[in-house]
Write a protein that holds these residues in place. Structure first.
Motif, PDB file in Angstrom:
ATOM      1  N   ARG A 254       4.475   7.308   6.187  1.00  0.00           N
ATOM      2  CA  ARG A 254       3.336   7.217   5.259  1.00  0.00           C
ATOM      3  C   ARG A 254       2.058   7.800   5.846  1.00  0.00           C
ATOM      4  NH1 ARG A 254       0.663   8.306   2.188  1.00  0.00           N
ATOM      5  NH2 ARG A 254      -0.362   7.241   0.457  1.00  0.00           N
TER       6      ARG A 254
ATOM      7  N   LYS B  42       5.263   9.301  -0.051  1.00  0.00           N
ATOM      8  CA  LYS B  42       5.141   8.236  -1.033  1.00  0.00           C
ATOM      9  C   LYS B  42       6.450   7.961  -1.757  1.00  0.00           C
ATOM     10  CE  LYS B  42       0.224   8.785  -2.080  1.00  0.00           C
ATOM     11  NZ  LYS B  42      -0.783   9.003  -3.160  1.00  0.00           N
TER      12      LYS B  42
ATOM     13  N   GLN C 100      16.754  -3.229   3.934  1.00  0.00           N
ATOM     14  CA  GLN C 100      15.831  -4.254   3.458  1.00  0.00           C
ATOM     15  C   GLN C 100      14.565  -4.285   4.304  1.00  0.00           C
ATOM     16  OE1 GLN C 100      17.956  -7.991   3.332  1.00  0.00           O
ATOM     17  NE2 GLN C 100      19.507  -7.205   1.902  1.00  0.00           N
TER      18      GLN C 100
ATOM     19  N   GLN D 251      12.256  -1.556   3.190  1.00  0.00           N
ATOM     20  CA  GLN D 251      11.604  -1.875   1.927  1.00  0.00           C
ATOM     21  C   GLN D 251      10.504  -2.920   2.115  1.00  0.00           C
ATOM     22  OE1 GLN D 251      15.101  -2.957  -0.285  1.00  0.00           O
ATOM     23  NE2 GLN D 251      15.413  -0.909  -1.097  1.00  0.00           N
ATOM     24  N   LYS D 252      10.753  -3.920   2.949  1.00  0.00           N
ATOM     25  CA  LYS D 252       9.731  -4.928   3.208  1.00  0.00           C
ATOM     26  C   LYS D 252       8.536  -4.338   3.963  1.00  0.00           C
ATOM     27  CE  LYS D 252      12.868  -8.900   3.196  1.00  0.00           C
ATOM     28  NZ  LYS D 252      13.453 -10.016   4.014  1.00  0.00           N
TER      29      LYS D 252
ATOM     30  N   ALA E 107       7.577  -1.286   3.799  1.00  0.00           N
ATOM     31  CA  ALA E 107       6.840  -0.452   2.839  1.00  0.00           C
ATOM     32  C   ALA E 107       5.957  -1.313   1.943  1.00  0.00           C
ATOM     33  CB  ALA E 107       7.811   0.370   2.004  1.00  0.00           C
ATOM     34  N   GLU E 108       6.458  -2.468   1.523  1.00  0.00           N
ATOM     35  CA  GLU E 108       5.651  -3.355   0.686  1.00  0.00           C
ATOM     36  C   GLU E 108       4.385  -3.798   1.405  1.00  0.00           C
ATOM     37  OE1 GLU E 108       8.149  -6.566  -0.402  1.00  0.00           O
ATOM     38  OE2 GLU E 108       9.449  -5.368  -1.712  1.00  0.00           O
ATOM     39  N   ARG E 109       4.469  -3.962   2.714  1.00  0.00           N
ATOM     40  CA  ARG E 109       3.316  -4.456   3.459  1.00  0.00           C
ATOM     41  C   ARG E 109       2.387  -3.346   3.935  1.00  0.00           C
ATOM     42  NH1 ARG E 109       3.478  -8.346   8.870  1.00  0.00           N
ATOM     43  NH2 ARG E 109       1.196  -8.439   9.171  1.00  0.00           N
ATOM     44  N   TYR E 110       2.973  -2.270   4.463  1.00  0.00           N
ATOM     45  CA  TYR E 110       2.159  -1.236   5.089  1.00  0.00           C
ATOM     46  C   TYR E 110       1.985   0.016   4.232  1.00  0.00           C
ATOM     47  CZ  TYR E 110       2.842  -4.046   9.282  1.00  0.00           C
ATOM     48  OH  TYR E 110       2.864  -5.070  10.185  1.00  0.00           O
TER      49      TYR E 110
ATOM     50  N   PRO F  26       2.146   0.065   0.301  1.00  0.00           N
ATOM     51  CA  PRO F  26       2.474  -0.491  -1.022  1.00  0.00           C
ATOM     52  C   PRO F  26       2.603   0.551  -2.112  1.00  0.00           C
ATOM     53  CG  PRO F  26       0.182  -0.953  -0.402  1.00  0.00           C
ATOM     54  CD  PRO F  26       0.858  -0.415   0.818  1.00  0.00           C
ATOM     55  N   ASP F  27       2.084   1.759  -1.889  1.00  0.00           N
ATOM     56  CA  ASP F  27       2.204   2.809  -2.900  1.00  0.00           C
ATOM     57  C   ASP F  27       3.465   3.646  -2.722  1.00  0.00           C
ATOM     58  OD1 ASP F  27       1.389   3.906  -0.515  1.00  0.00           O
ATOM     59  OD2 ASP F  27       0.062   5.395  -1.442  1.00  0.00           O
TER      60      ASP F  27
ATOM     61  N   LYS G 132       7.340   4.489  -3.046  1.00  0.00           N
ATOM     62  CA  LYS G 132       8.494   4.157  -3.872  1.00  0.00           C
ATOM     63  C   LYS G 132       9.773   4.455  -3.093  1.00  0.00           C
ATOM     64  CE  LYS G 132       6.155   5.165  -8.239  1.00  0.00           C
ATOM     65  NZ  LYS G 132       6.174   5.990  -9.464  1.00  0.00           N
TER      66      LYS G 132
END
Length: 913
Positions: free
Chosen positions: A219, A225, A242, A245-246, A248-251, A253-254, A256
């Motif tokens: 990122r 992205k 997993q 994905q986690k 990515a959600e934290r660091y 968030p944009d 996909k």
């Protein structure tokens, strides 16, 4: 001299011998000693987790047996083979660590210095093949822990396994039976569950920890992205996916993410289907979680065939489960694997980077095992191969066996062994040498030492290496330009491009991507954005309409000037016509301004044009409309105060006053608008595809802040238009020469209808720049041409009619004068003068015949007034009554005369009788 030469020769030979002896010196001196001690023991007593070995001299030695379980062989039916040399090298690292523990050697780990003096416990190794499948390791673990204590070798703790899917069942059984298990490379986050695996630990961060640096690199460094994850659906692959994905959600968030899984055992159909699914995501960054060379070669070949690898447009990143030896091979030049593999990367937790003193010392220590004695010892420690296999012969390829390509697993295995050894000594010191598995693992959690892989600290709940205590690196697969390949082959190598030492990435060398450049490819296929420019076709069409209006206005202004002394112009007054031409020309220039966008002009120019665009329309409208307003005002004034037979003349003040008032009001608002809220040209995106990529944008002047000013200007226009139309309507029955009143009313009604329809259409459009330009250009064109045509065409027609009649009268030679005089005669009816339009126009062409009070004058001549018509109607009724009365009177006179004639005849007849 000869003596001196002999001395030098002796010294040289001694030096060579010294070097040879140093090279051939055995490193693992005590390993074989304690190994033999265990085998030759006269008695073994099992005390908790320690085997107390009694030697022939009655001395006792407490020994902690470490059981190393790693996948030395792939035992799947019909595919039996040896795995990569990294597993065998890991065994060498364990043996080196045991040597350092037993001898108190602190060369690599300071905490091991003098340990042999502080701790009576010695360590030994037994290796066995865990295989790549759960059933294999479960059988081995059950066999080991079921051994008879005191007779057979029972483990003190387990080292391994490699695959998380294998570590999960083995850790479940070993924890249940009280045996700690420390893995060097099992990274599945599922193993972080302390309830299921209370005695499991690892010297490498979990996938959740490794996922954070991976996401941060993708990122923050590459700007990704959209990421596709292709992973093996076992415990390791599931947890890693997993974890990504986690993270990515934290660091990020944009970001996909789309994940595609595949089974560990693959077939060509599975490979093709999996790669197709990845391709359908249209993502160009793929994170691949796989294992063996078979996985890599099958998937990368298929990825090349389907066009998502080797094209220069994609970037593949692999997890640390893919050994570097898979990349560091020779490939046929231009082959799918060559083209697909170059430019890839691999992220992993690492022991260190070349140049780091501790790391370099460790690698030299492993390399020092390359001597006949240690090679023989390593060879003897190998587990028994499956049926049909010959054990690996290290001496046959020592260069490959002691290479640095598998440094990660080797270093983490060394630290795992050291961590268990230091923990055992601490546990033994607190419990008089003896301890059980729980006590040993408890001390392991307290570990805090600088190992080969950095500072070793562990999560107190899960036993997993803390992410911040580990180092990560990113390897870049590039072509080896040193000429290592053959004539038609090229060799690939891995180089460290970036490191992650303290929570952030540091670049060592630029990443080389698949296309050979250092520029990251876009993470999605490029999309051609529809900019919604006006376009040259519509632009030129609009500009041509503006040119037509300007040319028409200039032509009509010249016509007015040429015929300025003609009655048809004088009675309309030239200044009225000039203002209409000027106003229409200024509005038409606004079409040129509206047709310019950022397709042909810079943003600064577009901003300037947005600011001045309203000026052209407003000023042009005021100039043209003030003439109509003045004309209708004068006609309305005569309507309320009729004076028969006069001319309606527009004085200079009649035009100047409304023009100045309207122009002043509008310009004040425009000046404030331009100063306080100048409109800017803005290009906005209003449509995106499913990936969030912009597909349509439009560039328009932003008038959001101009609403109050536009309302004020619109209010002024509406009031003035309403007054002009109302006054023209009231005076619609006032008949003036050339029917000018009717055309003025028709013009006002026409332009208002066009303007209302155009403005309504303008707001109903979808704000397409092209459509708005077309409506704007059409609106200005129609309004301008309506003004010009409805005012000038009737006058040009009258002028031509006059010319034709003059030429026709000239053919009768002089009779025209009589006709014109006769036609110009006044018909006196109750004091009102009625003039024939036809004959009046003829008189205008001959100033000598015009009455003195009409020569050299301008203004509209009133032919009839509504009040005059009403008066004439009354006179007509009165005259008709007189006529009827006279008619009746005349009809009664002949009847009386006939009666008298009959009386006379009767009288004469009587007399004759």
């Amino acid at each position: 001299m000869a003596l001196l030469q002999n001395c030098c020769l002796i010294i040289s030979l001694l030096a060579i011998a010294s070097c040879l002896s140093a090279t051939d010196a055995q490193i693992l001196n005590t390993f074989q000693e304690f190994h033999n001690l265990r085998n030759d023991a006269t008695g073994i007593t099992r005390v908790q987790s320690i085997d107390v070995v009694k030697a022939a001299d009655e001395s006792t030695t407490p020994i902690c047996n470490l059981a190393m379980m790693m996948p030395f062989f792939d035992r799947k039916p019909n595919r039996t083979r040896m795995l990569e040399n990294g597993v065998f090298q890991a065994m060498a690292a364990v043996m080196l660590a045991i040597e350092h523990l037993n001898t108190g050697n602190g060369t690599l780990v300071a905490e091991a210095e003098g340990l042999d003096q502080r701790c009576p416990i010695k360590f030994n190794l037994e290796s066995f093949d865990s295989g790549l499948y759960e059933v294999d390791v479960v059988n081995h673990v059950i066999t080991l822990i079921s051994r008879q204590p005191g007779i057979e070798r029972v483990p003190c703790a387990f080292l391994g396994a490699a695959r998380s899917a294998v570590s999960i069942p083995s850790a479940t059984i070993s924890s249940l039976k009280g045996f700690p298990q420390i893995s060097p490379i099992s990274t599945s986050s599922k193993l972080d569950d302390p309830k299921s695996f209370p005695l499991f630990g690892r010297t490498i961060p979990s996938d959740a920890g490794t996922s954070v640096p991976a996401i941060l690199y993708l990122r923050n460094k590459l700007g990704v992205k959209n990421l596709a994850i292709m992973y093996v659906n076992d415990a390791y692959g599931d947890a890693y996916a997993q974890g990504l994905q986690k993270a990515a959600e934290r660091y990020a968030p944009d970001m996909k993410i789309q994940a595609v899984e595949f089974p560990f055992d693959i077939t060509p159909e599975i490979v093709k289907r999996t790669v197709k699914s990845v391709k359908e995501t249209q993502y160009r960054y793929i994170f691949s979680i796989m294992f063996s060379t078979a996985h890599h070669d099958a998937f990368m070949t298929e990825a090349y065939e389907q066009g998502i690898a080797g094209t220069g447009d994609h970037f593949w990143m692999f997890s640390d489960s893919v050994s570097t030896s898979i990349f560091e091979r020779s490939f046929e030049i231009g082959s799918p694997l060559h083209l697909a593999s170059k430019g890839c990367s691999r992220i992993s937790a690492v022991a260190g980077i070349e140049g780091d003193e501790r790391y370099d010392t460790f690698m030299r220590s492993i390399a020092n095992l390359n001597n006949p004695n240690d090679i023989a010892l390593l060879q003897s420690a190998h587990p028994t191969p499956p049926e049909g296999f010959e054990p690996i012969q290290i001496a046959d390829d020592t260069e490959k066996f002691f290479a640095k390509s598998n440094a990660a697993v080797v270093a983490f295995m060394y630290d795992a062994t050291i961590a268990l050894g230091l923990s055992a000594c601490r546990a033994g010191g607190q419990n008089e040498t003896f301890f059980d598995g729980k006590q040993l693992f408890s001390e392991f959690l307290k570990s805090d030492f600088n190992g080969v892989t950095g500072n070793n600290t562990y999560d107190q709940a899960t036993g997993t290496r803390l992410t911040e205590s580990a180092q990560f690196s990113l390897l870049n697969v590039v072509e080896d330009t040193s000429g290592a390949g053959g004539e038609n082959t090229v060799r690939l190598k891995t180089v460290v491009s970036d490191v992650f030492p303290n929570g952030s990435w540091e670049e060592l060398i630029p990443m080389r991507f698949n296309d050979g450049s250092t520029i990251p490819p876009p993470d999605l296929p490029p999309v051609e954005v529809d900019m919604n420019y006006i376009g040259w076709t519509l632009r030129l069409t609009g500009w041509l309409s503006a040119v037509f209006v300007v040319i028409s206005a200039v032509y009509l202004a010249l016509w007015t000037y040429k015929n300025r002394n003609k009655s048809v112009v004088l009675q309309t007054q030239p200044v009225f016509l000039y203002l209409i031409c000027a106003g229409c020309s200024v509005m038409a220039i606004g079409i040129f301004v509206a047709g310019i966008d950022d397709e042909i002009a810079s943003p600064a120019t577009c901003n300037f044009l947005c600011a001045i665009s309203p000026w052209f329309f407003c000023i042009g409208w005021v100039l043209a409309f003030s003439a109509f307003y003045a004309k209708t005002t004068c006609i309305n004034r005569f309507f309320h105060n009729p004076v028969p037979g006069v001319k309606i003349r527009i004085e200079t003040g009649d035009l100047v006053v409304p023009a100045v008032l309207l122009l002043s009001a509008v310009m004040i608002v425009l000046l404030i608008w331009t100063a306080r809220a100048p409109p800017d040209f803005e290009r906005t995106i209003y449509e995106w595809n499913s990936f969030g990529q912009p597909t349509k944008s439009r560039g328009l002047c932003a008038y959001e802040e101009a609403v109050p000013y536009a309302v004020v200007i619109g209010f002024v226009f509406l009031i003035s238009v309403e007054l002009a139309i109302r006054r023209a309507y009231e005076a619609r029955k006032v008949s003036v020469e050339f029917a000018e009143t009717e055309y003025i009313v028709l013009t006002l009604v026409t332009i208002c209808a066009i303007a209302m329809f155009g403005i309504l259409l303008w707001f109903l459009l979808d704000h397409s720049p092209a459509a708005l330009f077309v409506v704007t250009a059409a609106l200005i064109f129609l309004v301008s041409m309506a003004m010009l045509l409805l005012i000038f065409i009737p006058k040009i027609r009258f002028k031509k009619q006059v010319k034709r009649r003059t030429e026709a009268n000239s053919a009768f030679g002089g009779s025209s004068r009589l006709n014109m005089k006769h036609g110009a005669a006044n018909v006196a009816i109750t004091g009102l003068d009625f003039l024939s339009t036809h004959n009046q126009s003829t008189i205008d062409d001959d100033p000598n015949l015009a009455p003195p009070n009409r020569r050299d004058s301008s203004g509209m001549i009133v032919l009839a007034h509504p009040k005059e018509i009403d008066l004439l109607k009354g006179q007509f009724v009165s005259l008709k009554k007189e006529y009827d009365e006279l008619k009746r009177t005349k009809s009664t006179r002949p009847a009386a005369k006939q009666e008298r004639s009959l009386e006379k005849n009767k009288s004469e007849s009587s007399k004759s009788v």
